[in-house]
Design an enzyme around this catalytic site. Structure first.
Site, PDB file in Angstrom:
ATOM      1  N   ILE A  72      -1.036   2.547   0.099  1.00 44.79           N
ATOM      2  CA  ILE A  72      -0.935   3.820  -0.642  1.00 44.79           C
ATOM      3  C   ILE A  72      -2.235   4.102  -1.407  1.00 44.79           C
ATOM      4  O   ILE A  72      -2.744   5.221  -1.401  1.00 44.79           O
ATOM      5  CB  ILE A  72       0.280   3.817  -1.600  1.00 44.79           C
ATOM      6  CG1 ILE A  72       1.583   3.646  -0.799  1.00 44.79           C
ATOM      7  CG2 ILE A  72       0.332   5.110  -2.428  1.00 44.79           C
ATOM      8  CD1 ILE A  72       2.846   3.550  -1.639  1.00 44.79           C
ATOM      9  N   GLY A 103      -3.807  -5.912   0.102  1.00 37.12           N
ATOM     10  CA  GLY A 103      -4.634  -4.810   0.636  1.00 37.12           C
ATOM     11  C   GLY A 103      -5.604  -5.348   1.675  1.00 37.12           C
ATOM     12  O   GLY A 103      -5.592  -6.546   1.986  1.00 37.12           O
ATOM     13  N   THR A 135       2.330 -10.769 -11.534  1.00 33.50           N
ATOM     14  CA  THR A 135       1.405  -9.668 -11.215  1.00 33.50           C
ATOM     15  C   THR A 135       1.948  -8.360 -11.758  1.00 33.50           C
ATOM     16  O   THR A 135       1.220  -7.573 -12.354  1.00 33.50           O
ATOM     17  CB  THR A 135       1.237  -9.519  -9.677  1.00 33.50           C
ATOM     18  OG1 THR A 135       0.965 -10.784  -9.135  1.00 33.50           O
ATOM     19  CG2 THR A 135       0.143  -8.539  -9.314  1.00 33.50           C
ATOM     20  N   TYR A 195      11.973  -8.060  -8.542  1.00 31.98           N
ATOM     21  CA  TYR A 195      11.027  -6.956  -8.336  1.00 31.98           C
ATOM     22  C   TYR A 195      11.484  -5.718  -9.115  1.00 31.98           C
ATOM     23  O   TYR A 195      10.708  -5.112  -9.858  1.00 31.98           O
ATOM     24  CB  TYR A 195      10.905  -6.650  -6.837  1.00 31.98           C
ATOM     25  CG  TYR A 195       9.977  -5.509  -6.537  1.00 31.98           C
ATOM     26  CD1 TYR A 195       8.610  -5.625  -6.778  1.00 31.98           C
ATOM     27  CD2 TYR A 195      10.448  -4.309  -6.014  1.00 31.98           C
ATOM     28  CE1 TYR A 195       7.744  -4.570  -6.509  1.00 31.98           C
ATOM     29  CE2 TYR A 195       9.595  -3.253  -5.741  1.00 31.98           C
ATOM     30  CZ  TYR A 195       8.241  -3.390  -5.988  1.00 31.98           C
ATOM     31  OH  TYR A 195       7.391  -2.347  -5.733  1.00 31.98           O
ATOM     32  N   LYS A 225       9.572  -4.011 -12.300  1.00 30.10           N
ATOM     33  CA  LYS A 225       9.169  -2.595 -12.295  1.00 30.10           C
ATOM     34  C   LYS A 225       9.856  -1.834 -13.432  1.00 30.10           C
ATOM     35  O   LYS A 225       9.260  -0.938 -14.034  1.00 30.10           O
ATOM     36  CB  LYS A 225       9.489  -1.954 -10.939  1.00 30.10           C
ATOM     37  CG  LYS A 225       8.493  -2.335  -9.859  1.00 30.10           C
ATOM     38  CD  LYS A 225       7.156  -1.679 -10.157  1.00 30.10           C
ATOM     39  CE  LYS A 225       6.052  -2.173  -9.268  1.00 30.10           C
ATOM     40  NZ  LYS A 225       4.737  -1.656  -9.656  1.00 30.10           N
TER      41      LYS A 225
END
Ligand code: UDP
Length: 325
Positions: A12, A36, A95, A149, A153
């Site tokens: 993205i 990435g 992270t 996750y 978030k």
């Protein structure tokens, strides 16, 4: 405008870089290439308004310096992909939480606008679709790794909103729904690149569970346009927005659609969740966004239906030479 994209070499992030550069902006990206790839930004390396920094968001000095130079920060660096989350929970939590803390801490010092990439995963097991931004989040137990996750978030979202309320740092939260398109890899579990790649290489198309679970797929081009529009809209600050496609399709139907569009002879196979992920794995049955809020503010409207999306992804894989999943 100078924009910093953390995670800018990702699927993205690299599309966002393309869009911002096309609009005449200057783009700085910070990416450690953990998920990435340089391939995603190779075409930008010679661009005079493009600057790439190969490092992690845990490098506080570089992060602070880049935030200082930027007018706006798009924070996309995160551990993503259900497979990665199940296999590397420590990395996911650290992270996603620490990285966001660092970004917000430095952005707040300089009052820089920050767009925080969140996920439809935060809605968890909610069954009232379509999901609205104000809906309750229904997460599973902490003993089931997948939920780390969503929880990480959700914490990012709390932090973003708190930095706006308490410290006056302008933040915008965007919840991405199953984003797909060129440069996405199936390596971290994402279903569409996996299915297309399996179909093009004649391998079985692997549907997990019964395949009755459904998703709405979001074309990456629509998503990045919307993110940029929100970033420049003063009324978006301090708000949360769903960004997603609205055409719901079951994963079983998706498998047969991919088979059809690719003209593949691959068989569609059904694999139990515990074999695909881990014992006791919990999946979401349905995930459909309400796009009313973003539609009202910026007139967002998905440009492609699911047939259009699968066709474009197929063309991409055909051009690239199908990778193995
Ligand atoms: N899935 C599947 N086969 C695969 C990969 C994923 O059937 O090879 C399913 C997965 O179990 C989920 C849906 O496809 O129900 C979407 O998975 P993905 O990881 O792309 O995104 P999620 O919606 O889970 O975040």
């Amino acid at each position: 405008m100078k924009a910093l994209i953390t995670g800018g070499a990702g699927f993205i992030g690299s599309h966002l870089a393309d869009t911002l550069l096309a609009q005449g902006e200057e783009v700085f990206i910070l990416d450690d290439l953990s998920t990435g790839s340089v391939e995603n930004i190779e075409h930008l390396q010679q661009h005079p308004r493009f600057h790439y920094f190969f490092d992690t968001i845990m490098n506080r000095f570089l992060l602070a310096e880049l935030i200082d130079r930027a007018d706006i920060v798009f924070h996309l660096a995160a551990a993503v992909g259900v497979r990665l989350i199940v296999e590397s929970p420590v990395r996911t939590i650290e992270t996603n939480v620490k990285g966001t803390e660092h970004v917000l801490e430095y952005a707040a010092k300089k009052k820089k606008t920050v767009v925080i990439a969140s996920s439809s995963e935060v809605y968890g097991k909610g069954s009232q679709v379509p999901f609205r931004e104000e809906d309750d989040l229904v997460l599973g137990p902490t003993t089931k790794g997948r939920w780390s996750y969503a929880c990480s978030k959700a914490l990012d979202e709390f932090l973003a909103l708190a930095y706006w309320k308490e410290k006056g740092c302008p933040t915008i939260v965007v919840r991405f729904f199953n984003t797909v398109g060129p440069r996405q890899t199936g390596e971290y579990g994402m279903v569409l690149p996996r299915f297309v790649s399996q179909a093009l290489t004649g391998k079985p198309i692997t549907v997990y569970g019964t395949g009755q679970q459904s998703r709405c797929f979001t074309w990456v081009g629509d998503l990045v346009q919307a993110v940029v529009q929100l970033a420049k809209h003063p009324q978006a600050v301090g708000e949360i927005f769903n960004i997603g496609g609205t055409e719901e399709i079951s994963i079983r139907d998706l498998a047969f659609l991919v088979k059809d569009i690719t003209g593949s002879r691959s068989e569609v196979t059904f694999i139990p969740y515990e074999q695909a992920y881990e014992e006791g794995f919990e999946d979401m049955q349905r995930r459909v966004p309400s796009i009313e809020k973003i539609q009202n503010l910026i007139g967002y409207k998905p440009s492609l239906d699911v047939v259009g999306i699968v066709s474009r992804v197929t063309e991409y894989f055909q051009k690239k030479g199908s990778e193995t999943c």
